[in-house]
Design a protein around this motif. Structure first.
Motif, short mmCIF file in Angstrom:
data_model
loop_
_atom_site.label_atom_id
_atom_site.label_comp_id
_atom_site.label_asym_id
_atom_site.label_seq_id
_atom_site.Cartn_x
_atom_site.Cartn_y
_atom_site.Cartn_z
N ASP A 39 -45.08 47.47 50.18
CA ASP A 39 -46.38 47.85 50.75
C ASP A 39 -47.16 48.79 49.84
N ARG A 40 -46.45 49.68 49.15
CA ARG A 40 -47.18 50.62 48.28
C ARG A 40 -47.44 50.03 46.90
N GLY A 41 -47.02 48.78 46.68
CA GLY A 41 -47.41 48.06 45.47
C GLY A 41 -46.46 48.18 44.29
N ASP A 42 -45.28 48.76 44.49
CA ASP A 42 -44.33 48.91 43.38
C ASP A 42 -43.75 47.58 42.94
N LEU A 43 -43.35 46.77 43.90
CA LEU A 43 -42.63 45.52 43.61
C LEU A 43 -43.13 44.40 44.51
N MET A 44 -42.98 43.15 44.03
CA MET A 44 -43.23 41.99 44.90
C MET A 44 -41.87 41.47 45.38
N PRO A 45 -41.81 40.95 46.62
CA PRO A 45 -40.52 40.46 47.12
C PRO A 45 -39.87 39.46 46.17
N SER A 46 -40.70 38.64 45.50
CA SER A 46 -40.15 37.60 44.63
C SER A 46 -39.42 38.17 43.42
N GLU A 47 -39.73 39.39 43.01
CA GLU A 47 -39.02 39.96 41.85
C GLU A 47 -37.85 40.83 42.26
N MET A 48 -37.63 40.98 43.58
CA MET A 48 -36.52 41.81 44.05
C MET A 48 -35.28 40.94 44.22
N ILE A 49 -34.59 40.72 43.11
CA ILE A 49 -33.38 39.88 43.09
C ILE A 49 -32.22 40.77 42.68
N SER A 50 -31.12 40.72 43.44
CA SER A 50 -30.05 41.67 43.17
C SER A 50 -28.70 41.14 43.67
N SER A 51 -27.71 42.02 43.71
CA SER A 51 -26.42 41.64 44.28
C SER A 51 -26.55 41.60 45.80
N TRP A 52 -25.50 41.21 46.48
CA TRP A 52 -25.57 41.02 47.93
C TRP A 52 -25.79 42.33 48.69
N MET A 87 -30.30 51.32 43.04
CA MET A 87 -30.61 52.33 44.04
C MET A 87 -30.84 51.68 45.39
N LEU A 88 -30.32 52.30 46.44
CA LEU A 88 -30.67 51.83 47.77
C LEU A 88 -32.16 52.06 48.00
N PRO A 89 -32.82 51.20 48.78
CA PRO A 89 -34.28 51.32 48.97
C PRO A 89 -34.73 52.70 49.46
N THR A 90 -33.98 53.34 50.38
CA THR A 90 -34.42 54.66 50.86
C THR A 90 -34.48 55.67 49.71
N LEU A 91 -33.54 55.53 48.76
CA LEU A 91 -33.51 56.45 47.63
C LEU A 91 -34.60 56.09 46.62
N TYR A 92 -34.83 54.80 46.45
CA TYR A 92 -35.90 54.30 45.57
C TYR A 92 -37.24 54.86 46.05
N LEU A 93 -37.43 54.76 47.36
CA LEU A 93 -38.69 55.23 47.95
C LEU A 93 -38.91 56.71 47.64
N LYS A 94 -37.82 57.46 47.65
CA LYS A 94 -37.91 58.91 47.50
C LYS A 94 -37.92 59.36 46.03
N TYR A 95 -37.13 58.72 45.19
CA TYR A 95 -36.89 59.27 43.85
C TYR A 95 -37.45 58.44 42.69
N ALA A 96 -37.87 57.20 42.95
CA ALA A 96 -38.40 56.41 41.83
C ALA A 96 -39.71 57.04 41.35
N VAL A 97 -39.88 57.09 40.03
CA VAL A 97 -41.12 57.62 39.45
C VAL A 97 -41.71 56.61 38.47
N ASP A 98 -43.01 56.64 38.34
CA ASP A 98 -43.71 55.77 37.39
C ASP A 98 -43.75 56.48 36.05
N PHE A 99 -42.85 56.11 35.15
CA PHE A 99 -42.69 56.87 33.91
C PHE A 99 -43.40 56.19 32.73
N ASP A 100 -43.91 54.96 32.96
CA ASP A 100 -44.67 54.32 31.88
C ASP A 100 -46.17 54.29 32.18
#
Ligand code: CA
Length: 416
Positions: free
Chosen positions: A183-196, A205-218
Motif C-alpha cells: 500500500d505504501r508503494g515499496d513493493l508490488m505483490p508480483s515481485e514478492m517471491i520467497s520461501s514458504w 525479514m518478517l513483514p512487521t519488521l520490514y514495515l518498521k525497519y526497512a529504509v530507502d538507502f538508494d
C-alpha cells in the motif's frame, strides 16, 4: 531472521536442536503462542475467511487497489501447511551445522560483497554502527545474496499461514503488514517471491519488521529489499541496531581454553570481564593473549570441553535474537569474524557427540528423580537442563561443562 523487544526473543537456547530450516522459527514475536501441529483449523473455507481479511484491511486504512492486486484469486497452499506442521527436530552437532553453513565459498563471496559495496557499507556503519561483515554474514546465510530466495508468492504463503490454526494469529498481523508494504508503494505483490515462511527480501525479514525497519538507502523513494543492495544493507543495519547492537564492540571471538579449567564457568548466563578470562588462562585461538579489558563476555562451548570454544560479548545477543538456535547464532557470528579475516575454526581436541532428544529426555528424567529442579523432561537442552547437568557433574566429580553425555547418563543410572 529478524526478531523483538516486542521481540524479546528469549535466548532460551535450544542447544544442538536445530531445525533443518533454521529460519522457520526465527523472529516470532513472543506475544503469540504457537499451537500444536495437530490443531484443528476453525477458520472455515479459505475464500470466505479471506473476505473477512479484506474487510478488516479496509478498516485498517489499506486501499482497495492494494487488496485487488494482492488478494484477488488467492487460494490456500496446502503444501505450506504440510511443511509448517511437519518440521522435524533432530540433533545435529555444531561442527556439522557450521560446516554446511559457514562455507569458505560464503567467506569469499562475503568479502567480495564488502568490496563491491564499500561506500554503502561505510554510510551504513556511520549511521547505524553495524560492521559490514555482520550484515554480510546474515545476507550470505539467508539468501546467498539473493540467489537462494525461494519460489513462492509471499501473499499466498502469509494468507495460508494466517488462515491455518497453528500460528494464525501471528501471521494475520504479518499479512496486514505485507499489505501495508504494498500500500505504501515499496513493493508490488508480483515481485514478492520467497520461501514458504513468508519472509521478505534478501535478508529475510518478517513483514512487521520490514514495515518498521526497512529504509530507502538508494533514494528512489521505495524500500526494496528484494532488488536494491543499498536498501538491503541500510535496512539490515537499522534492524540489527534495533536489536541492541553497540557500535565498536566485538561480538564473538574464538578462544583456546587450558585443559585444566573450572568448566562450570561456561555458559551464556555467566559473564566475566575479558581480563578475568585471560587470567584463567584463556587465549585467542592462535595462542595470542586476549585483550586485557573489562568488557564482559561469556564462555560458550559448543560440543563440551573438548570442542570449539568462544567468548561471546554483549553484541552476540543480536545473533540469538535473529535466530534462537544457538548453533545458528554462533555460526552466523563466527562467519562474520571469518569474513573479517579470522582463521578457520579449531575443532577442539575431542568434540563431544550430541545426544538425540530421546537420550536427553532420559537424562532429564533421571535428573528430576535425583531432585534437580526441572519442570519437565522435554528432550530440549535449555538453560535449566544445562544447569542441572552442571550440578550433577560437580557432584559426581566430573569436569562440569554442562554438556550431556551418555557417560553421565550411565553414571546417574548406576547410582539409583
Ligand atoms: Ca530504495
Amino acid at each position: 531472521m529478524s526478531p523483538l523487544h516486542v521481540f524479546a526473543r528469549a535466548t532460551s537456547v535450544v542447544l544442538l536442536l536445530t531445525t533443518l530450516m533454521a529460519r522457520a522459527h526465527a523472529q516470532e514475536p513472543v506475544k503469540f503462542v504457537s499451537k500444536p501441529p495437530n490443531c484443528q483449523n476453525t477458520s472455515g473455507p479459505f475464500d470466505r475467511w479471506l473476505q473477512g481479511v479484506r474487510q478488516e484491511a479496509l478498516k485498517r486504512g489499506i486501499h482497495q487497489p492494494t487488496l485487488t492486486a494482492a488478494l484477488d484469486g488467492l487460494t490456500e497452499d496446502r503444501d505450506i501447511i504440510r511443511i509448517d506442521r511437519g518440521q522435524s527436530f533432530f540433533a545435529q552437532s555444531f561442527l556439522d551445522f557450521q560446516a554446511k553453513l559457514a562455507t569458505s565459498n560464503r567467506v569469499s563471496s562475503g568479502k567480495e560483497k564488502m568490496r563491491q559495496h564499500a561506500a554503502i557499507f561505510q554510510r551504513e556503519e556511520a549511521q547505524f554502527g553495524v560492521p559490514a561483515a555482520v550484515i554480510t554474514a546474515f545476507w550470505a546465510l539467508e539468501s546467498d545474496f539473493g540467489s537462494g530466495m525461494g519460489k513462492r508468492p509471499v501473499m499466498r504463503s502469509l494468507a495460508t499461514l494466517a488462515w491455518d490454526c497453528r500460528r494464525g494469529e501471528m501471521f494475520r498481523e504479518e499479512l496486514f503488514a505485507a499489505l501495508q508494504i504494498v500500500d505504501r508503494g515499496d513493493l508490488m505483490p508480483s515481485e514478492m517471491i520467497s520461501s514458504w515462511a513468508g519472509e521478505l527480501g534478501q535478508t529475510q525479514m518478517l513483514p512487521t519488521l520490514y514495515l518498521k525497519y526497512a529504509v530507502d538507502f538508494d533514494g528512489d523513494g521505495k524500500r526494496n529489499l528484494f532488488k536494491s543492495a543499498p536498501d538491503i544493507i541500510g535496512s539490515t543495519g537499522n534492524f540489527i541496531k534495533s536489536l541492541g547492537w553497540t557500535r565498536g564492540q566485538p561480538w564473538l571471538v574464538e578462544v583456546r581454553v587450558p585443559s585444566k579449567f573450572s568448566w562450570e564457568k561456561a555458559g551464556l548466563d555467566i559473564k566475566q570481564p575479558t581480563a578475568a578470562w585471560a587470567k584463567q588462562g584463556i587465549t585467542l585461538a592462535n595462542g595470542q593473549p586476549l585483550a586485557a579489558d573489562q568488557l564482559e563476555a561469556s564462555l560458550v562451548l559448543l560440543q563440551g570441553r573438548g570442542g570449539p570454544a568462544f567468548l561471546a560479548y554483549p553484541n552476540f545477543k543480536v545473533f540469538t535474537e535473529w535466530n534462537q538456535s544457538l548453533n545458528y547464532a554462533v555460526t552466523a557470528a563466527y562467519l562474520a569474524t571469518r569474513i573479517e579475516g579470522a582463521p578457520p575454526l579449531n575443532r577442539g581436541p575431542a568434540p563431544a557427540t550430541p545426544l538425540p532428544p530421546e537420550a536427553i529426555k532420559d537424562l532429564q528424567t533421571v535428573l528430576i528423580r535425583a531432585g534437580h529442579s526441572l519442570a519437565e523432561a522435554d528432550g530440549k537442552l535449555g538453560y535449566a537442563t544445562r544447569a542441572a547437568i552442571r550440578q550433577a557433574q560437580l557432584t559426581a566429580g566430573l569436569p562440569a561443562d554442562g554438556y550431556p553425555s551418555l557417560d553421565l547418563l550411565d553414571r546417574l543410572r548406576a547410582k539409583r
